[in-house]
Write a protein that holds these residues in place. Structure first.
Motif, mmCIF file in Angstrom:
data_model
loop_
_atom_site.group_PDB
_atom_site.id
_atom_site.type_symbol
_atom_site.label_atom_id
_atom_site.label_comp_id
_atom_site.label_asym_id
_atom_site.label_seq_id
_atom_site.Cartn_x
_atom_site.Cartn_y
_atom_site.Cartn_z
ATOM 1 N N UNK A 54 -3.334 4.027 6.020
ATOM 2 C CA UNK A 54 -4.486 3.772 6.898
ATOM 3 C C UNK A 54 -5.055 2.399 6.583
ATOM 4 N N UNK A 55 -5.443 1.703 7.624
ATOM 5 C CA UNK A 55 -6.094 0.398 7.446
ATOM 6 C C UNK A 55 -7.297 0.360 8.382
ATOM 7 N N UNK A 56 -8.362 -0.279 7.948
ATOM 8 C CA UNK A 56 -9.542 -0.369 8.822
ATOM 9 C C UNK A 56 -9.331 -1.449 9.878
ATOM 10 N N UNK A 57 -9.930 -1.213 11.042
ATOM 11 C CA UNK A 57 -9.877 -2.188 12.134
ATOM 12 C C UNK A 57 -11.315 -2.456 12.571
ATOM 13 N N UNK A 58 -11.459 -3.369 13.519
ATOM 14 C CA UNK A 58 -12.784 -3.584 14.111
ATOM 15 C C UNK A 58 -12.891 -2.771 15.403
ATOM 16 N N UNK A 59 -12.323 -1.569 15.395
ATOM 17 C CA UNK A 59 -12.361 -0.700 16.580
ATOM 18 C C UNK A 59 -11.017 -0.719 17.286
ATOM 19 N N UNK A 60 -10.884 0.168 18.272
ATOM 20 C CA UNK A 60 -9.573 0.333 18.906
ATOM 21 C C UNK A 60 -9.162 -0.862 19.762
ATOM 22 N N UNK A 61 -10.137 -1.611 20.276
ATOM 23 C CA UNK A 61 -9.782 -2.805 21.051
ATOM 24 C C UNK A 61 -9.032 -3.778 20.143
ATOM 25 N N UNK A 62 -9.579 -3.981 18.973
ATOM 26 C CA UNK A 62 -8.961 -4.867 17.980
ATOM 27 C C UNK A 62 -7.619 -4.283 17.520
ATOM 28 N N UNK A 63 -7.601 -2.995 17.260
ATOM 29 C CA UNK A 63 -6.381 -2.353 16.751
ATOM 30 C C UNK A 63 -5.260 -2.418 17.789
ATOM 31 N N UNK A 70 -13.073 0.895 13.019
ATOM 32 C CA UNK A 70 -12.138 1.956 13.351
ATOM 33 C C UNK A 70 -11.063 1.983 12.287
ATOM 34 N N UNK A 71 -10.031 2.784 12.487
ATOM 35 C CA UNK A 71 -8.937 2.806 11.501
ATOM 36 C C UNK A 71 -7.635 3.145 12.198
ATOM 37 N N UNK A 72 -6.578 2.514 11.680
ATOM 38 C CA UNK A 72 -5.246 2.712 12.242
ATOM 39 C C UNK A 72 -4.434 3.512 11.224
ATOM 40 N N UNK A 73 -3.714 4.538 11.711
ATOM 41 C CA UNK A 73 -2.864 5.336 10.814
ATOM 42 C C UNK A 73 -1.430 5.184 11.297
ATOM 43 N N UNK A 74 -0.551 4.825 10.395
ATOM 44 C CA UNK A 74 0.838 4.546 10.801
ATOM 45 C C UNK A 74 1.700 4.373 9.560
ATOM 46 N N UNK A 75 2.978 4.084 9.790
ATOM 47 C CA UNK A 75 3.852 3.924 8.632
ATOM 48 C C UNK A 75 3.405 2.712 7.804
ATOM 49 N N UNK A 131 0.848 -1.201 0.000
ATOM 50 C CA UNK A 131 0.000 0.000 0.000
ATOM 51 C C UNK A 131 0.874 1.238 0.000
ATOM 52 N N UNK A 132 0.441 2.254 -0.657
ATOM 53 C CA UNK A 132 1.243 3.478 -0.588
ATOM 54 C C UNK A 132 0.326 4.666 -0.386
ATOM 55 N N UNK A 133 0.910 5.717 0.185
ATOM 56 C CA UNK A 133 0.115 6.894 0.487
ATOM 57 C C UNK A 133 -0.296 7.599 -0.797
ATOM 58 N N UNK A 134 -1.551 8.093 -0.849
ATOM 59 C CA UNK A 134 -1.944 8.864 -2.024
ATOM 60 C C UNK A 134 -1.832 10.351 -1.754
ATOM 61 N N UNK A 135 -1.182 10.737 -0.655
ATOM 62 C CA UNK A 135 -1.077 12.155 -0.314
ATOM 63 C C UNK A 135 0.388 12.524 -0.112
ATOM 64 N N UNK A 136 1.253 11.945 -0.950
ATOM 65 C CA UNK A 136 2.683 12.171 -0.789
ATOM 66 C C UNK A 136 3.074 13.601 -1.114
ATOM 67 N N UNK A 137 3.985 14.103 -0.325
ATOM 68 C CA UNK A 137 4.624 15.349 -0.710
ATOM 69 C C UNK A 137 6.110 15.051 -0.721
ATOM 70 N N UNK A 138 6.748 15.339 -1.853
ATOM 71 C CA UNK A 138 8.154 14.914 -1.998
ATOM 72 C C UNK A 138 9.069 15.656 -1.034
ATOM 73 N N UNK A 139 8.571 16.777 -0.473
ATOM 74 C CA UNK A 139 9.414 17.474 0.505
ATOM 75 C C UNK A 139 9.470 16.754 1.854
ATOM 76 N N UNK A 149 -11.952 2.896 3.319
ATOM 77 C CA UNK A 149 -10.558 3.109 3.730
ATOM 78 C C UNK A 149 -10.049 4.435 3.162
ATOM 79 N N UNK A 150 -10.393 4.704 1.906
ATOM 80 C CA UNK A 150 -9.924 5.968 1.305
ATOM 81 C C UNK A 150 -10.580 7.170 1.976
ATOM 82 N N UNK A 151 -11.851 7.024 2.353
ATOM 83 C CA UNK A 151 -12.518 8.119 3.059
ATOM 84 C C UNK A 151 -11.795 8.390 4.389
ATOM 85 N N UNK A 152 -11.499 7.297 5.117
ATOM 86 C CA UNK A 152 -10.829 7.459 6.415
ATOM 87 C C UNK A 152 -9.441 8.068 6.220
ATOM 88 N N UNK A 153 -8.774 7.632 5.176
ATOM 89 C CA UNK A 153 -7.421 8.154 4.938
ATOM 90 C C UNK A 153 -7.469 9.651 4.613
#
Ligand code: PLP
Length: 503
Positions: free
Chosen positions: A141-150, A320-325, A1-9, A121-125
């Motif tokens: 970003x990846x979807x989870x079944x809520x923060x307990x699951x994440x 829910x959704x997890x945001x990370x590298x 997966x790759x970010x669709x909001x890259x900024x080369x800076x 997923x794209x909406x959350x991202x």
């Protein structure tokens, strides 16, 4: 997966592979799921064992939801359930082809890859991008079944038996209950009115190994934090505190788990008319809106941010959704593929349709700002007003929350006539019993304690157990009771305290 909001800076995330547990490092893409990418176009698949959609007995999925049409009268839409229902939008996910980019019902109900359905997923991202503006390129970003699951997935990815994570000295009990049986320990870090103290965190890590308990332990490298409207204390980290925590994280090369279910339940300065006492958190966010998240300050990819729809839409969504590298995201995806696969297709389908086709990013953010936040602000103000009306300040106090669902009431046991002759725990147990007898229930402070529970106590025997002398607190929530009930509860609490302190 790759970010669709890259900024080369922006920088790329650092390599955190060495932080992975054996389990995390061993996760591999499911070979079966790898075939999914060939599907579509002219491909005839006799491959994956996908059930045929004609056998799904669900022709469409509909729900009447709150309308976020800006042209509707916001007053009547928020104040009155009947009016809101009359103004509701009918959201329907059809079985067959959908115009636009949202999956139809049979696609959402089908097996898929472990990221969650593409549209949601794209909406959350995009929401994360707009709210937090991550400062490195390869976040995802990846979807989870809520923060307990994440949280469970995050621990599996990073921690092995024998590891310890750093936690706030009062913390969400389910987090500790999750890690304890795995043999993952926890080390409490001192807190103040703004949550985890950056000074205490730095001090602990600078001097790691200097106490007998630490002698055999490797220095922890994972921190679990609830930075906004903390559960149970209600504390919210100021911007400066967040910067300080980030600085310690960089200095000591830490991964931060930012568990932030109460992020959108922020009360901004000036909204709360009460002038008394301190505020549990900052007011710096008042002009600029939401307080910046730890993710928004992360230039390395060391923050794992956990968001959930549980407190903003409904806990039963289990989304829910997890945001990370991106590297960590891929591991979480592989973990999903062999556990939950994805959050429920019904939830995903309905949320995607409501959030994308009906509300949009703007409508969702407005909903969070105007509806969720303001409801809890009113509730928080009401409970505080009732508290101030009925509770004698000499017997108890709390620091005003600036986010979340909780007030953390400190009982002044040192004002009790028998203080010093019996333990603080015994006095707290008397207060708690008196409250229960008087039909008002709050959570005993010890349930949020990080101290190891003695083996001989039965934690479910709440009328006879109070095991931590430091836990002279009760957690009250303004989230659920009606306004009348809150008033009655505080009147009863005031009576119980006065009665106990008269003894
Ligand atoms: C700090 C914290 N994390 C996680 C959760 C659970 O969130 P979810 O419903 O998304 O699993 C809660 C709910 O009370 C919470 O307070």
């Amino acid at each position: 997966m790759s970010s669709n909001t890259k900024s080369s800076e922006q920088p790329m995330a650092k390599d955190f592979s060495s932080f992975l547990s054996l389990e995390g490092a061993s996760r591999k893409k499911s070979p079966l799921k790898s075939l999914l990418r060939f599907m579509g176009g002219d491909m005839i698949s006799l491959g994956g064992g996908l059930p045929h959609p004609s056998t799904f007995p669900f022709y469409s999925l509909s729900a009447e939801v709150k309308s976020m049409d800006p042209t509707l009268n916001a007053e009547s839409a928020t104040n009155n359930t009947k009016a809101a229902s009359a103004l509701g939008d009918l959201v329907t996910v059809p079985h067959g082809p959908q115009p636009g980019k949202i999956e139809n019902l049979s696609a959402s109900l089908q097996y898929g890859i472990g990221t969650g359905i593409k549209s949601l997923r794209e909406f959350c991202k995009e929401h994360v991008n707009q709210m937090h503006r991550p400062q490195y390129q390869d976040w995802d970003v990846i979807l989870s079944a809520g923060n307990t699951d994440a949280f469970a997935k995050t621990i599996a990815m990073l921690c092995s038996r024998g590891d310890k994570i750093l936690v706030e000295e009062w913390t969400y009990p389910a987090a500790l209950e999750m890690i304890d049986p795995l043999g993952v320990g926890h080390v409490p870090v001192k807190m103040d009115g703004e949550g985890m103290s950056a000074v205490a965190l730095k001090d602990l890590l600078d001097n790691w190994g200097s106490t007998p308990e630490q002698a055999n332990d490797t220095k922890p490298c994972v921190v679990y934090l609830i930075p906004t409207g903390q559960n149970p204390t209600g504390a919210t980290m100021s911007i400066q505190r967040r910067r300080d925590i980030m600085q310690v994280a960089q200095e000591h090369n830490l991964i931060l788990i930012e568990d932030d279910p109460y992020y959108y339940l922020q009360f901004f300065a000036g909204e709360d008319e009460q002038k008394d006492g301190q505020t549990n958190g900052t007011s710096e966010n008042s002009q600029s809106g939401w307080v910046p998240s730890l993710l928004s300050m992360d230039t390395d990819g060391r923050v794992i941010r956990l968001d959930t729809f549980s407190k903003t839409l409904a806990p039963g969504c289990r989304v829910g959704y997890m945001s990370m590298n991106a590297h960590f995201c891929t591991i979480a995806q592989y973990h999903n593929e062999v556990t939950i696969q994805q959050p429920s297709g019904f939830s995903q389908a309905l949320l995607a349709e409501m959030l994308i086709s009906h509300w949009g990013q703007e409508g969702y953010t407005r909903y969070l700002f105007e509806n969720v936040r303001t409801e809890y602000l009113k509730r928080s103000q009401h409970l505080q007003m009732c508290y101030n009306k009925y509770v004698v300040p000499q017997f108890a106090s709390f620091i005003k929350p600036s986010a979340g669902m909780f007030i953390w009431i400190k009982v002044h046991v040192d004002q009790h006539p028998r203080y010093g002759t019996v333990s603080d725990s015994a006095l707290m147990l008397e207060v708690f019993r008196s409250c229960v007898e008087n039909n008002v229930l709050m959570v005993p402070g010890w349930q949020f304690s990080c101290k190891p529970k003695p083996a001989d106590i039965d934690p479910s025997d709440v009328l006879n157990v109070w095991f931590d002398d430091q836990a002279t607190y009760l957690r009250a929530t303004f989230a659920y009771a009606s306004f009348e009930q809150m008033e009655q509860a505080m009147a009863r609490f005031g009576q119980s305290l006065s009665k106990t302190f008269a003894a």
